[in-house]
Design a protein around this motif. Structure first.
Motif, PDB file in Angstrom:
ATOM      1  N   UNK A  53      10.624   6.316  -6.976  1.00 58.71           N
ATOM      2  CA  UNK A  53       9.762   6.127  -6.033  1.00 58.71           C
ATOM      3  C   UNK A  53       8.180   5.962  -6.259  1.00 58.71           C
ATOM      4  N   UNK A  54       7.656   6.572  -7.270  1.00 59.86           N
ATOM      5  CA  UNK A  54       6.391   6.181  -7.814  1.00 59.86           C
ATOM      6  C   UNK A  54       6.058   4.740  -8.178  1.00 59.86           C
ATOM      7  N   UNK A  55       7.191   3.993  -8.451  1.00 52.35           N
ATOM      8  CA  UNK A  55       6.870   2.439  -8.870  1.00 52.35           C
ATOM      9  C   UNK A  55       6.585   1.712  -7.708  1.00 52.35           C
ATOM     10  N   UNK A  56       7.119   2.204  -6.487  1.00 55.18           N
ATOM     11  CA  UNK A  56       6.936   1.274  -5.218  1.00 55.18           C
ATOM     12  C   UNK A  56       5.765   2.196  -4.406  1.00 55.18           C
ATOM     13  N   UNK A  57       5.238   3.255  -4.701  1.00 55.12           N
ATOM     14  CA  UNK A  57       4.256   4.008  -4.012  1.00 55.12           C
ATOM     15  C   UNK A  57       2.929   3.851  -4.688  1.00 55.12           C
ATOM     16  N   UNK A  58       2.996   3.412  -5.743  1.00 59.84           N
ATOM     17  CA  UNK A  58       1.667   3.262  -6.408  1.00 59.84           C
ATOM     18  C   UNK A  58       0.557   2.500  -5.735  1.00 59.84           C
ATOM     19  N   UNK A  59       0.919   1.296  -5.477  1.00 61.36           N
ATOM     20  CA  UNK A  59       0.028   0.565  -4.805  1.00 61.36           C
ATOM     21  C   UNK A  59      -0.614   0.916  -3.658  1.00 61.36           C
ATOM     22  N   UNK A  60       0.303   1.526  -2.853  1.00 62.60           N
ATOM     23  CA  UNK A  60      -0.353   2.212  -1.621  1.00 62.60           C
ATOM     24  C   UNK A  60      -1.470   3.690  -1.813  1.00 62.60           C
ATOM     25  N   UNK A  61      -0.779   3.889  -2.828  1.00 69.64           N
ATOM     26  CA  UNK A  61      -1.511   5.166  -3.170  1.00 69.64           C
ATOM     27  C   UNK A  61      -3.191   4.966  -3.695  1.00 69.64           C
ATOM     28  N   UNK A  62      -3.143   3.617  -4.179  1.00 73.31           N
ATOM     29  CA  UNK A  62      -4.505   3.234  -4.707  1.00 73.31           C
ATOM     30  C   UNK A  62      -5.480   2.513  -3.653  1.00 73.31           C
ATOM     31  N   UNK A  63      -4.928   2.333  -2.582  1.00 74.79           N
ATOM     32  CA  UNK A  63      -5.599   1.713  -1.542  1.00 74.79           C
ATOM     33  C   UNK A  63      -6.803   2.716  -1.080  1.00 74.79           C
ATOM     34  N   UNK A  64      -7.807   2.230  -0.782  1.00 76.59           N
ATOM     35  CA  UNK A  64      -8.839   3.134  -0.236  1.00 76.59           C
ATOM     36  C   UNK A  64      -8.448   3.453   1.250  1.00 76.59           C
ATOM     37  N   UNK A  65      -8.795   4.686   1.756  1.00 74.43           N
ATOM     38  CA  UNK A  65      -8.542   5.259   3.044  1.00 74.43           C
ATOM     39  C   UNK A  65      -8.669   4.185   4.248  1.00 74.43           C
ATOM     40  N   UNK A  66      -9.623   3.218   4.004  1.00 71.24           N
ATOM     41  CA  UNK A  66      -9.727   2.369   5.225  1.00 71.24           C
ATOM     42  C   UNK A  66      -8.577   1.165   5.218  1.00 71.24           C
ATOM     43  N   UNK A  76       4.377   0.542   6.228  1.00 70.49           N
ATOM     44  CA  UNK A  76       4.575   0.657   4.949  1.00 70.49           C
ATOM     45  C   UNK A  76       4.713   2.296   4.329  1.00 70.49           C
ATOM     46  N   UNK A  77       3.774   3.018   4.650  1.00 73.71           N
ATOM     47  CA  UNK A  77       3.500   4.383   4.161  1.00 73.71           C
ATOM     48  C   UNK A  77       4.885   5.339   4.965  1.00 73.71           C
ATOM     49  N   UNK A  78       5.349   4.980   5.945  1.00 73.59           N
ATOM     50  CA  UNK A  78       6.505   5.643   6.434  1.00 73.59           C
ATOM     51  C   UNK A  78       7.881   5.024   5.739  1.00 73.59           C
ATOM     52  N   UNK A  79       7.722   3.846   5.359  1.00 73.07           N
ATOM     53  CA  UNK A  79       9.028   3.279   4.520  1.00 73.07           C
ATOM     54  C   UNK A  79       9.040   4.237   3.453  1.00 73.07           C
ATOM     55  N   UNK A  80       8.016   4.467   2.999  1.00 75.04           N
ATOM     56  CA  UNK A  80       7.933   5.295   1.718  1.00 75.04           C
ATOM     57  C   UNK A  80       8.405   6.821   1.764  1.00 75.04           C
ATOM     58  N   UNK A  81       8.388   7.474   2.802  1.00 68.88           N
ATOM     59  CA  UNK A  81       8.862   8.465   3.339  1.00 68.88           C
ATOM     60  C   UNK A  81      10.193   8.538   3.394  1.00 68.88           C
ATOM     61  N   UNK A  82      10.844   7.503   4.318  1.00 74.20           N
ATOM     62  CA  UNK A  82      12.094   7.152   4.420  1.00 74.20           C
ATOM     63  C   UNK A  82      13.012   6.872   2.905  1.00 74.20           C
ATOM     64  N   UNK A  83      11.963   6.156   2.061  1.00 74.58           N
ATOM     65  CA  UNK A  83      12.877   6.295   0.730  1.00 74.58           C
ATOM     66  C   UNK A  83      12.889   7.562   0.112  1.00 74.58           C
ATOM     67  N   UNK A  84      11.908   8.469   0.349  1.00 74.26           N
ATOM     68  CA  UNK A  84      12.212   9.984  -0.045  1.00 74.26           C
ATOM     69  C   UNK A  84      13.527  10.373   0.295  1.00 74.26           C
TER      70      UNK A  84
END
Length: 112
Positions: A53-66, A76-84
């Protein structure tokens, strides 16, 4: 799991998410519970899934809030939840096929 929960249930989560997305929250929360149950019996499996999960989430987590507020990044964020759900609680099913490989392709397309 604490970070996931904090990301889902913020002070304004009802205002920040539309009804369609909110309708998935019970499944996401149940997924956390299923993960906790499975963790007791196979912590190594949980650790392997977290690395995936971390492998594909890292880029999104590094983005700034904007940048995270961009509609495509929100998707993409919700796809990460579906991956979980797919990794930790397959029995709860996802509304679409999802895997780390698929999410990596989506992420790559977003970076172009």
């Amino acid at each position: 799991m604490e970070a996931q929960l904090a990301g889902l249930i913020s002070k304004r989560f009802i205002q920040e998410n539309d009804y369609q997305q909110l309708s998935h929250f019970p499944r996401y929360l149940k997924g956390i519970g299923v993960r906790m149950e499975k963790l007791r019996s196979d912590p190594l499996r949980d650790q392997k899934n977290q690395v995936e999960w971390n492998t594909v989430a890292l880029g999104w987590q590094r983005l700034n809030r904007q940048a995270q507020q961009d509609p495509k990044m929100q998707e993409y964020r919700w796809l990460l939840e579906e991956l979980r759900i797919s990794l930790y609680a397959q029995e709860l099913k996802t509304p679409m096929p999802v895997s780390a490989k698929r999410l990596q392709k989506v992420w790559d397309s977003l970076q172009r």
